[in-house]
Every structure is written in C-alpha cells, then in structure tokens.
Design a protein around this motif. Structure first.
Motif, mmCIF file in Angstrom:
data_model
loop_
_atom_site.group_PDB
_atom_site.id
_atom_site.type_symbol
_atom_site.label_atom_id
_atom_site.label_comp_id
_atom_site.label_asym_id
_atom_site.label_seq_id
_atom_site.Cartn_x
_atom_site.Cartn_y
_atom_site.Cartn_z
ATOM 1 N N ALA A 199 26.692 11.669 31.544
ATOM 2 C CA ALA A 199 27.107 10.657 32.513
ATOM 3 C C ALA A 199 28.083 11.252 33.518
ATOM 4 O O ALA A 199 28.807 12.208 33.225
ATOM 5 C CB ALA A 199 27.755 9.475 31.804
ATOM 6 N N LEU A 200 28.105 10.669 34.715
ATOM 7 C CA LEU A 200 29.042 11.084 35.760
ATOM 8 C C LEU A 200 29.960 9.921 36.088
ATOM 9 O O LEU A 200 29.510 8.860 36.536
ATOM 10 C CB LEU A 200 28.293 11.523 37.018
ATOM 11 C CG LEU A 200 29.163 11.876 38.230
ATOM 12 C CD1 LEU A 200 30.044 13.088 37.916
ATOM 13 C CD2 LEU A 200 28.306 12.154 39.457
ATOM 14 N N ALA A 201 31.262 10.095 35.868
ATOM 15 C CA ALA A 201 32.272 9.090 36.211
ATOM 16 C C ALA A 201 32.734 9.359 37.637
ATOM 17 O O ALA A 201 33.325 10.416 37.912
ATOM 18 C CB ALA A 201 33.441 9.164 35.228
ATOM 19 N N TRP A 202 32.503 8.398 38.524
ATOM 20 C CA TRP A 202 32.745 8.642 39.947
ATOM 21 C C TRP A 202 33.277 7.397 40.651
ATOM 22 O O TRP A 202 34.256 7.471 41.400
ATOM 23 C CB TRP A 202 31.457 9.127 40.586
ATOM 24 C CG TRP A 202 31.476 9.373 42.062
ATOM 25 C CD1 TRP A 202 32.557 9.376 42.907
ATOM 26 C CD2 TRP A 202 30.346 9.677 42.884
ATOM 27 N NE1 TRP A 202 32.173 9.658 44.186
ATOM 28 C CE2 TRP A 202 30.829 9.850 44.199
ATOM 29 C CE3 TRP A 202 28.991 9.833 42.631
ATOM 30 C CZ2 TRP A 202 29.976 10.161 45.251
ATOM 31 C CZ3 TRP A 202 28.147 10.141 43.684
ATOM 32 C CH2 TRP A 202 28.630 10.309 44.982
ATOM 33 N N ARG A 239 32.998 1.396 44.074
ATOM 34 C CA ARG A 239 32.412 2.168 45.181
ATOM 35 C C ARG A 239 32.279 3.630 44.794
ATOM 36 O O ARG A 239 33.236 4.235 44.298
ATOM 37 C CB ARG A 239 33.291 2.061 46.432
ATOM 38 C CG ARG A 239 33.460 0.662 46.991
ATOM 39 C CD ARG A 239 34.494 0.688 48.098
ATOM 40 N NE ARG A 239 35.771 1.188 47.613
ATOM 41 C CZ ARG A 239 36.757 1.615 48.396
ATOM 42 N NH1 ARG A 239 36.598 1.633 49.707
ATOM 43 N NH2 ARG A 239 37.891 2.058 47.874
ATOM 44 N N HIS A 240 31.116 4.191 45.040
ATOM 45 C CA HIS A 240 30.915 5.629 44.879
ATOM 46 C C HIS A 240 31.272 6.280 46.209
ATOM 47 O O HIS A 240 30.429 6.490 47.082
ATOM 48 C CB HIS A 240 29.472 5.936 44.489
ATOM 49 C CG HIS A 240 29.099 5.472 43.119
ATOM 50 N ND1 HIS A 240 28.673 4.187 42.872
ATOM 51 C CD2 HIS A 240 29.104 6.109 41.920
ATOM 52 C CE1 HIS A 240 28.413 4.056 41.576
ATOM 53 N NE2 HIS A 240 28.663 5.200 40.985
ATOM 54 N N ARG A 241 32.537 6.578 46.370
ATOM 55 C CA ARG A 241 33.040 7.091 47.644
ATOM 56 C C ARG A 241 32.577 8.523 47.885
ATOM 57 O O ARG A 241 32.462 9.318 46.950
ATOM 58 C CB ARG A 241 34.570 7.041 47.663
ATOM 59 C CG ARG A 241 35.129 5.637 47.711
ATOM 60 C CD ARG A 241 36.593 5.584 47.310
ATOM 61 N NE ARG A 241 37.350 6.762 47.749
ATOM 62 C CZ ARG A 241 38.499 7.135 47.209
ATOM 63 N NH1 ARG A 241 39.008 6.455 46.193
ATOM 64 N NH2 ARG A 241 39.135 8.205 47.666
ATOM 65 N N THR A 242 32.352 8.840 49.139
ATOM 66 C CA THR A 242 31.937 10.201 49.481
ATOM 67 C C THR A 242 33.127 11.104 49.766
ATOM 68 O O THR A 242 32.944 12.279 50.105
ATOM 69 C CB THR A 242 31.010 10.185 50.704
ATOM 70 O OG1 THR A 242 31.684 9.558 51.810
ATOM 71 C CG2 THR A 242 29.727 9.423 50.400
ATOM 72 N N ASP A 243 34.349 10.551 49.639
ATOM 73 C CA ASP A 243 35.542 11.365 49.887
ATOM 74 C C ASP A 243 36.409 11.523 48.645
ATOM 75 O O ASP A 243 37.527 12.029 48.726
ATOM 76 C CB ASP A 243 36.382 10.755 51.015
ATOM 77 C CG ASP A 243 36.875 9.347 50.683
ATOM 78 O OD1 ASP A 243 36.405 8.766 49.682
ATOM 79 O OD2 ASP A 243 37.736 8.833 51.425
ATOM 80 N N GLY A 244 35.920 11.091 47.471
ATOM 81 C CA GLY A 244 36.705 11.267 46.262
ATOM 82 C C GLY A 244 36.557 10.129 45.275
ATOM 83 O O GLY A 244 35.519 9.466 45.227
ATOM 84 N N SER A 245 37.614 9.890 44.498
ATOM 85 C CA SER A 245 37.581 8.850 43.469
ATOM 86 C C SER A 245 39.008 8.396 43.183
ATOM 87 O O SER A 245 39.966 8.863 43.820
ATOM 88 C CB SER A 245 36.922 9.386 42.198
ATOM 89 O OG SER A 245 37.790 10.303 41.533
ATOM 90 N N ASP A 246 39.155 7.501 42.211
ATOM 91 C CA ASP A 246 40.478 7.019 41.807
ATOM 92 C C ASP A 246 41.059 7.820 40.650
ATOM 93 O O ASP A 246 42.064 7.420 40.058
ATOM 94 C CB ASP A 246 40.405 5.534 41.404
ATOM 95 C CG ASP A 246 40.360 4.618 42.614
ATOM 96 O OD1 ASP A 246 40.593 5.100 43.732
ATOM 97 O OD2 ASP A 246 40.080 3.409 42.438
ATOM 98 N N ALA A 280 37.707 5.147 36.265
ATOM 99 C CA ALA A 280 36.368 5.228 36.859
ATOM 100 C C ALA A 280 35.546 4.063 36.346
ATOM 101 O O ALA A 280 35.597 3.735 35.152
ATOM 102 C CB ALA A 280 35.696 6.547 36.509
ATOM 103 N N THR A 281 34.786 3.427 37.220
ATOM 104 C CA THR A 281 33.959 2.285 36.844
ATOM 105 C C THR A 281 32.494 2.586 37.135
ATOM 106 O O THR A 281 32.151 3.618 37.705
ATOM 107 C CB THR A 281 34.389 1.027 37.619
ATOM 108 O OG1 THR A 281 34.170 1.252 39.029
ATOM 109 C CG2 THR A 281 35.855 0.709 37.378
ATOM 110 N N LEU A 282 31.643 1.674 36.736
ATOM 111 C CA LEU A 282 30.197 1.782 36.972
ATOM 112 C C LEU A 282 29.642 3.144 36.560
ATOM 113 O O LEU A 282 28.840 3.751 37.271
ATOM 114 C CB LEU A 282 29.856 1.515 38.445
ATOM 115 C CG LEU A 282 30.117 0.109 38.985
ATOM 116 C CD1 LEU A 282 29.583 -0.020 40.397
ATOM 117 C CD2 LEU A 282 29.505 -0.961 38.096
ATOM 118 N N VAL A 283 30.076 3.620 35.405
ATOM 119 C CA VAL A 283 29.569 4.888 34.894
ATOM 120 C C VAL A 283 28.210 4.626 34.248
ATOM 121 O O VAL A 283 28.123 4.014 33.177
ATOM 122 C CB VAL A 283 30.546 5.499 33.868
ATOM 123 C CG1 VAL A 283 30.027 6.856 33.402
ATOM 124 C CG2 VAL A 283 31.939 5.627 34.468
#
Length: 348
Positions: A118-121, A127-134, A146-149
């Motif tokens: 799985a990818l936590a992003w 939001r699967h941001r294109t500039d990073g994550s939380d 990370a949500t929606l993994v």
C-alpha cells in the motif's frame, strides 16, 4: 493509429471476464465484500497466478510480465464492469509505479505475485496532492497522518509519501493502518497515524514523480469507471427489454429509447478518452493533460449513467438486494478518488 484493442488484449479481457464469472458462481460480490479481507482472496490468487494481472506492467527483470500500463488498463475495465474488489489499483498500479519511479525494486517481485503493498499519500482532507503530503520525515522517523490508503489494512508492506527537507520523498515504514468505512464497499481504505515511526528512505526527491504518479492513478480510475458504466448500460437495456408496462416492453417507448441512447453516447465517449489516456500512461505522451481530460469526463459520464440506471430500473434499483445501488455508490466514490472533475479541469 488503429484505435482498438489488439487480439491479445481482447483475449486478456476475455480471460479476466471468464475467470471472474466462474468464480462468482461460488463466491458472489457481496460475499467477497463481507469477507475479512474485503475481496475474494482465491479469485485474486487465480488472477495473479493464471493470468498475471499484477505483473503486467512490471518489467521482467523484477519478476513481472514486461507489458505496459495499457494491459493493466484493460484488466481494470473488466474488473470495473463486475465491481470486483481487488488490490490491483492500490498495489499493482499505485505502489508498483511508485517503486519503479524510486528505482527501489525489492518489493516488485512480491507485487507481481499478488502480494499487497500500500502507498500512504492522501492528506487529512483526502487529497492526493502532487506537491507532498501531511506526513513529515525527520531523523529517520515519520510523523503525521495519511488517509485513503488503498488496501492499507490488508497490505504486507507500507510505502509513504512524506516531506523531507522541504521536498516530497518516498519511504518504507512499518505501521498499523486503521480500516475506515467507505460509501462504496468494494473499495477498502485505511488511515495511518505516524508517531515517531522509523522509516527507510527509498527516494529522496519525489517532486517530479508525484504529478506523474497522480496522473497514472487517475487514468487507472477511468478504466474502472468505463467498465462500470458499460455494465450499467447493459443491465439497463436488458431490464427495458424484459420489463413490460401497458402490455409492451418498456424499451419500446420512444422517450426511454432516447435516454438509453444518451447513456450509450456517454459510455462510448468515456471509453475513447479513457483508452487514449491509458495509451498515454504507457508511452508518457502528454500524460498529465490526458489524465485531466479523461478523469473529468469519465467521472461525470459514469455518474450520469449510474443515475439513469437507477431511474430506468424504477423502485427496484434503490433496494439493497439490487446491484444498481452498488454501481451508483461506485460512480460517486471514483468521481472523487485522485481528484474530482473540477480539480482535473483546472489542470487543462
């Protein structure tokens, strides 16, 4: 170009369709959803061992089949038609492509064989941001949420997009994802809380990779959307041929014919733009723009077709026992996953 599936791709689609149909006779969709894993593990094993669906886009030197993302696109469209839950999107596409981009192939043979990674992003807002994550990385540890993994609770390994020195980077970490409920029960999400979690750096700079990874994931979603929309159309046409009113099949009424014709236009245009984007994912040609066009169009098309399916099936479509409500939920869930139509149109 000859814009159609090759003979081999049609055979691939037929093989997946046949295997899913045969397995459904033993374990149906609702039984798979209600299982501990949330999907039919025996079917997934058969898809990987007999057809190699998870290995299609993985190079041969890493245990894959050495084909392209378009072959995976063909498989996803078939799985979308039957709403078959599987780890192909989260593991076979998202995680595998992240590892390939990071030049970190250690987990790829396992993914090719059906192991779930799985990818936590996604950030706290989903939001699967294109500039990073939380998630933030510091001194070899991760902190954040990370949500929606996708398939996080079922995964054997966890990859994480985290901010390191002001840039998005890719890590591998050991954490315990918490399964979160979803409107569409065929999709399995999880939430991960990182609290000084030890992590291994896989790629120090994912700045240029994230937009491409986001585009690839969005395009893969369109394959599921097209498959679902086609199934909605097929089921609606069959219902209108069988159901009678005033001594005539419903399908004989001109007003309903027009509505079904509009559904057909939505499905065919969505398939064309989805295939074009799938081809772009394979050759890298204008990828972000192709993804934006396809995801915005296919999201609205599937939502419209699913809504018409409910309307044209009448009251039976809103019952728990009928599959129309499952397609309706799938349409709305996929419309928001990896960016909704408005977000993607803003990229054009």
């Amino acid at each position: 170009m000859h814009f159609a599936l090759t003979d081999e791709q049609r055979e691939l689609a037929a093989a997946v369709r046949g295997l899913v149909t045969r397995r459904a006779a033993k374990t149906d969709l609702r039984a798979a959803i209600g299982s501990p894993s949330g999907y039919d593990t025996e079917l997934w094993s058969a898809l990987c061992e007999q057809i190699g669906v998870a290995a299609l886009a993985i190079p041969e030197e890493y245990g894959g089949a050495g084909f392209s993302l378009f072959e995976t696109h063909v498989v996803l469209e078939e799985l979308g038609a039957s709403l078959t839950p599987s780890p192909l999107l989260g593991s076979g596409v998202l995680a595998a492509q992240a590892l390939l981009a990071a030049d970190a192939p250690e987990l790829l043979p396992g993914i090719a064989g059906g192991e779930v990674v799985a990818l936590a992003w996604a950030d706290r807002a989903g939001r699967h941001r294109t500039d990073g994550s939380d998630v933030a990385a510091s001194a070899g540890t991760l902190n954040g949420t990370a949500t929606l993994v996708l398939d996080g609770a079922q995964a054997s390994h966890l990859l994480v997009v985290a901010m390191a020195d002001g840039r998005p980077a890719l890590f591998q970490a050991s954490a315990t994802p918490e399964a979160t409920p979803a409107v569409d029960q065929t999709l399995r999400f999880a939430k991960v809380e990182f609290r000084d979690t030890p992590a291994t750096l896989l790629a120090a700079d994912f700045t240029e990779t994230l937009p491409r990874l986001h585009a690839v994931a969005a395009i893969a979603c369109t394959a599921l959307q097209v498959g679902g929309a086609q199934s909605c159309l097929d089921r609606t046409v069959a219902h209108l041929k069988e159901r009678e009113q005033f001594g005539r099949p419903l399908g004989s009424f001109q007003a309903l014919k027009h509505r079904v014709a509009d559904m057909l236009v939505q499905v065919e245009t969505a398939r064309s733009i989805s295939w074009a984007a799938g081809f772009a994912a394979s050759n890298g040609d204008n990828l972000v723009q192709q993804a934006a066009c396809a995801k915005s169009w296919c999201s609205e098309a599937f939502t419209a077709v699913a809504a018409e399916t409910v309307q044209l099936h009448g009251g039976i479509a809103i019952t728990w026992e009928h599959d129309a409500q499952l397609y309706f939920k799938r349409a709305h869930a996929l419309a928001h996953l990896f960016g909704d139509a408005r977000e993607h149109r803003a990229r054009l």
